[in-house]
Motif scaffolding. Structure first.
Motif, PDB file in Angstrom:
ATOM      1  N   ALA A  96       0.846  -1.202   0.000  1.00 57.38           N
ATOM      2  CA  ALA A  96       0.000   0.000   0.000  1.00 57.38           C
ATOM      3  C   ALA A  96       0.883   1.254   0.000  1.00 57.38           C
ATOM      4  N   ASP A  97       1.924   1.269   0.820  1.00 52.12           N
ATOM      5  CA  ASP A  97       2.850   2.402   0.855  1.00 52.12           C
ATOM      6  C   ASP A  97       3.606   2.516  -0.459  1.00 52.12           C
ATOM      7  N   PHE A  98       4.037   1.391  -0.994  1.00 53.08           N
ATOM      8  CA  PHE A  98       4.816   1.383  -2.235  1.00 53.08           C
ATOM      9  C   PHE A  98       3.993   1.974  -3.386  1.00 53.08           C
ATOM     10  N   HIS A  99       2.763   1.535  -3.510  1.00 53.99           N
ATOM     11  CA  HIS A  99       1.919   2.025  -4.604  1.00 53.99           C
ATOM     12  C   HIS A  99       1.526   3.480  -4.415  1.00 53.99           C
ATOM     13  N   GLY A 100       1.675   3.994  -3.203  1.00 55.19           N
ATOM     14  CA  GLY A 100       1.354   5.381  -2.940  1.00 55.19           C
ATOM     15  C   GLY A 100       2.517   6.334  -3.121  1.00 55.19           C
ATOM     16  N   THR A 101       3.732   5.798  -3.401  1.00 53.91           N
ATOM     17  CA  THR A 101       4.911   6.657  -3.553  1.00 53.91           C
ATOM     18  C   THR A 101       5.060   7.109  -4.997  1.00 53.91           C
TER      19      THR A 101
END
Length: 76
Positions: free
Chosen positions: A67-72
């Motif tokens: 989730a964090d990765f796709h939000g960066t």
């Protein structure tokens, strides 16, 4: 003489799914620039190590990582 069964069963669907998701996460991180990739790979290795002791917690951590990765902005 049969070998006693120890550790996880290899045909465990939960472990298989987690392993595939970890593999896919590594593939997502691989094309990133080195300065970002190294940090993310260390995070994935920590999740992989956790999976040896607590599969459910490792799966939740992988969910959060993705989730964090796709939000960066660096994610592809």
């Amino acid at each position: 003489m049969p070998v006693p069964e120890e550790g996880p069963r290899w045909e465990d669907p939960e472990l298989t799914r987690l392993a595939r998701r970890l593999r896919d996460a590594h593939r997502l991180v691989a094309p990133l620039p080195a300065e970002h990739r190294k940090r993310l790979i260390r995070h994935l290795l920590a999740i992989t190590d956790l999976a040896k002791r607590d599969t459910a917690l490792a799966a939740r951590r992988l969910d959060a990582f993705l989730a964090d990765f796709h939000g960066t902005p660096d994610a592809r």
